[in-house]
Design a protein around this motif. Structure first.
Motif, PDB file in Angstrom:
ATOM      1  N   GLU A 180       0.806  -1.218   0.000  1.00 56.14           N
ATOM      2  CA  GLU A 180       0.000   0.000   0.000  1.00 56.14           C
ATOM      3  C   GLU A 180       0.843   1.274   0.000  1.00 56.14           C
ATOM      4  O   GLU A 180       0.377   2.321  -0.466  1.00 56.14           O
ATOM      5  CB  GLU A 180      -0.928   0.002   1.218  1.00 56.14           C
ATOM      6  N   VAL A 181       2.072   1.213   0.529  1.00 62.74           N
ATOM      7  CA  VAL A 181       2.901   2.421   0.642  1.00 62.74           C
ATOM      8  C   VAL A 181       4.029   2.442  -0.385  1.00 62.74           C
ATOM      9  O   VAL A 181       4.966   3.236  -0.248  1.00 62.74           O
ATOM     10  CB  VAL A 181       3.492   2.535   2.066  1.00 62.74           C
ATOM     11  N   LEU A 182       3.930   1.628  -1.419  1.00 64.09           N
ATOM     12  CA  LEU A 182       4.996   1.613  -2.433  1.00 64.09           C
ATOM     13  C   LEU A 182       5.130   2.962  -3.136  1.00 64.09           C
ATOM     14  O   LEU A 182       6.228   3.338  -3.557  1.00 64.09           O
ATOM     15  CB  LEU A 182       4.717   0.511  -3.461  1.00 64.09           C
ATOM     16  N   ASP A 183       4.029   3.691  -3.282  1.00 65.10           N
ATOM     17  CA  ASP A 183       4.067   4.988  -3.950  1.00 65.10           C
ATOM     18  C   ASP A 183       4.055   6.157  -2.976  1.00 65.10           C
ATOM     19  O   ASP A 183       4.007   7.318  -3.404  1.00 65.10           O
ATOM     20  CB  ASP A 183       2.863   5.117  -4.901  1.00 65.10           C
ATOM     21  N   ASP A 184       4.115   5.880  -1.687  1.00 68.69           N
ATOM     22  CA  ASP A 184       4.112   6.940  -0.684  1.00 68.69           C
ATOM     23  C   ASP A 184       5.495   7.591  -0.639  1.00 68.69           C
ATOM     24  O   ASP A 184       6.516   6.904  -0.570  1.00 68.69           O
ATOM     25  CB  ASP A 184       3.752   6.355   0.683  1.00 68.69           C
ATOM     26  N   ALA A 185       5.524   8.917  -0.664  1.00 70.80           N
ATOM     27  CA  ALA A 185       6.805   9.631  -0.656  1.00 70.80           C
ATOM     28  C   ALA A 185       7.583   9.437   0.630  1.00 70.80           C
ATOM     29  O   ALA A 185       8.779   9.742   0.676  1.00 70.80           O
ATOM     30  CB  ALA A 185       6.566  11.122  -0.893  1.00 70.80           C
ATOM     31  N   GLY A 188       7.983   3.793   0.008  1.00 71.04           N
ATOM     32  CA  GLY A 188       8.507   3.247  -1.236  1.00 71.04           C
ATOM     33  C   GLY A 188       8.794   4.275  -2.304  1.00 71.04           C
ATOM     34  O   GLY A 188       9.705   4.098  -3.117  1.00 71.04           O
ATOM     35  N   GLY A 189       8.034   5.387  -2.326  1.00 71.99           N
ATOM     36  CA  GLY A 189       8.245   6.399  -3.350  1.00 71.99           C
ATOM     37  C   GLY A 189       9.261   7.455  -2.991  1.00 71.99           C
ATOM     38  O   GLY A 189       9.406   8.443  -3.713  1.00 71.99           O
ATOM     39  N   SER A 190       9.982   7.274  -1.892  1.00 68.85           N
ATOM     40  CA  SER A 190      10.931   8.300  -1.451  1.00 68.85           C
ATOM     41  C   SER A 190      12.184   8.355  -2.322  1.00 68.85           C
ATOM     42  O   SER A 190      12.775   9.416  -2.501  1.00 68.85           O
ATOM     43  CB  SER A 190      11.325   8.053   0.001  1.00 68.85           C
ATOM     44  N   PRO A 192      14.250   6.232  -5.895  1.00 67.92           N
ATOM     45  CA  PRO A 192      14.228   5.140  -6.876  1.00 67.92           C
ATOM     46  C   PRO A 192      15.262   4.058  -6.609  1.00 67.92           C
ATOM     47  O   PRO A 192      15.254   3.019  -7.275  1.00 67.92           O
ATOM     48  CB  PRO A 192      14.530   5.873  -8.198  1.00 67.92           C
ATOM     49  N   GLN A 194      16.866   0.919  -5.174  1.00 65.93           N
ATOM     50  CA  GLN A 194      16.371  -0.304  -4.564  1.00 65.93           C
ATOM     51  C   GLN A 194      17.167  -0.628  -3.303  1.00 65.93           C
ATOM     52  O   GLN A 194      18.383  -0.457  -3.261  1.00 65.93           O
ATOM     53  CB  GLN A 194      16.499  -1.472  -5.547  1.00 65.93           C
ATOM     54  N   THR A 247      10.675  14.732   3.427  1.00 66.58           N
ATOM     55  CA  THR A 247       9.232  14.725   3.183  1.00 66.58           C
ATOM     56  C   THR A 247       8.453  14.779   4.488  1.00 66.58           C
ATOM     57  O   THR A 247       7.446  15.496   4.608  1.00 66.58           O
ATOM     58  CB  THR A 247       8.840  13.466   2.397  1.00 66.58           C
TER      59      THR A 247
END
Length: 457
Positions: A180-185, A188-190, A192, A194, A247
């Motif tokens: 659910e948090v893969l795109d959260d800044a 996961g989105g913080s 690129p 890996q 962020t």
């Protein structure tokens, strides 16, 4: 004559009051003055059914959690045992001698259900902030921000390389939260980049080697504190990378402005928050003075001239080199105007090649290139402001005051014993950080406002 042990005889009646057996200087007695849970039931009412058997009193569970985090009792199973035996804990939880202590499994059920759905623990933390403001402990002039690594509750050998991703057969609550948090800044989105490894039991925990110890999985707790009395005005859970912590700083500042109407005059932080974009956000969008070291990348270790050796001409939008020649965005005219701004938000100023070829300072300036280039951020104005502030006496005071947030992290780990998480997933980290910050604010008020002064008032 030698005395003999008397045999205890059960009395028919007892006259016993918990109030009389809790010392006047006990920490929980002092904390109890600042715990106001009057709106708790109304806040939770939509999450309870109107029919059925009455549930465990939510105020009792919250008071027990406050006891646990204020007294450094990390296990909920042990917390239930301590409340059952300790008279002061019973008094604080409003339990009589015959009051039943709920089972430890009740906390897990409510935490994963009503407490998280209603964001109750966030409300509890904000209640402590409001009370600190009412007591005059929040000045609102100067804030400090920082982050600290907290170990995650994972088995480090049960992991996979980061470039492989999670196996399809791995399931669980922590895995669902990770997706659910893969795109959260803040997670996961913080960035690129890996992670080197991903833990199967808690994939959102970040594999980090940021300390002198061996690498471990962790989350970051981010504190925004008021510098008057080191009151925590906001807290945020993120993954353990610098971009996520920046962020979190923005989210916390926006949230306190919306929730409490506090607009700080200055923000104190370390160099991790000194990027050009963040300084511009503070100065241009929020009007906050950044008492923050500028994050510099222009330094050179080969002895050649650095960017600081070049003078910027604001009127002409050019740099002047030590020899007096100008470096411009472009040395020729294009039919289609170009901005000259790179993807990273920097502008390149270039010298003319024939100016550098005949320059006596070329070996010190650009020994390996035909002409010198200098980069300037589009947010250089905010960076210059931060550099000017760093030369003032107020900046020296801010640098000393920044230690207050580091002392809070030391207190969190040594006194409250939150050096390792007990709950998993981003929601588990968020719950623990909210409760710990609320406990620290309550202990702060209990320490600063003694019982004697309140009784006299």
């Amino acid at each position: 004559m030698m005395g003999e042990r008397t045999v205890m005889q059960e009395a028919l009646f007892y006259s016993f009051s918990l109030e009389d057996h809790v010392p006047a200087d006990h920490l929980l007695r002092s904390i109890d003055r600042f715990v106001d849970l009057g709106d708790l039931r109304e806040h939770l009412r939509p999450y309870y059914s109107e029919t059925g058997r009455p549930s465990i009193d939510p105020e009792l569970m919250i008071r027990m959690l406050i006891v646990g985090y204020c007294m450094g009792i990390r296990s909920e199973r042990r917390l239930c045992e301590e409340v059952h035996l300790n008279l002061a804990y019973r008094w604080f939880c409003r339990l009589g001698l015959d009051g039943a202590v709920p089972d430890h499994s009740t906390f897990s059920k409510n935490r994963h259900g009503r407490f998280r759905d209603s964001d109750l623990l966030r409300e509890l933390f904000e209640m402590t902030v409001s009370r600190c403001m009412a007591e005059g402990l929040v000045g609102g002039e100067g804030f400090a921000v920082d982050a600290s690594l907290i170990r995650a509750d994972v088995y480090r050998r049960r992991s996979v390389p980061g470039d492989e991703g999670l196996p399809p057969d791995v399931t669980g609550r922590a895995v669902r939260e990770y997706l659910e948090v893969l795109d959260d800044a803040a997670f996961g989105g913080s960035t690129p980049v890996q992670p080197k490894r991903i833990a199967l039991t808690d994939p959102a925990a970040r594999w980090t080697a940021a300390t002198r110890e061996g690498a471990f999985y962790s989350y970051s707790t981010n504190y925004l504190i008021d510098l008057d009395h080191a009151v925590i005005v906001d807290v945020e859970a993120t993954t353990s990378v610098r971009q996520a912590e920046v962020t979190a700083q923005r989210r916390m500042i926006n949230r306190i402005q919306e929730r409490f109407g506090i607009w700080p005059h200055r923000l104190v932080a370390d160099a991790a928050y000194g990027s050009a974009a963040n300084l511009a956000w503070l100065v241009e969008e929020k009007g906050i003075e950044p008492h923050i070291p500028v994050f510099e990348k222009s330094g050179r270790n080969d002895g050649s001239f650095e960017r600081a050796d070049f003078t910027y001409d604001h009127d002409d939008d050019s740099y002047i080199c030590p020899s007096g020649n100008r470096l411009r965005r472009s040395n020729r005219n294009f039919s289609t105007p170009r901005t000259g701004i790179d993807k990273d938000g920097s502008i390149r100023y270039r010298a003319r090649q024939h100016d550098c070829e005949g320059c006596a300072l070329k070996p010190q300036c650009t020994p390996n290139a035909p002409a010198r280039k200098v980069t300037r951020s589009i947010h250089e104005g905010a960076r210059d402001m931060a550099r000017d502030i760093a030369t003032t006496d107020a900046y020296l005071v801010s640098s000393r005051e920044r230690k207050k947030v580091e002392m809070l992290f030391a207190h969190l780990k040594r006194i409250l014993k939150l050096d390792r998480l007990r709950l998993r997933g981003p929601s588990g980290a968020r719950d623990e950080f909210h409760l710990a910050a609320a406990a620290q604010n309550l202990r702060k008020m209990a320490k600063i406002i003694p019982m004697q002064s309140r009784a006299a008032a």
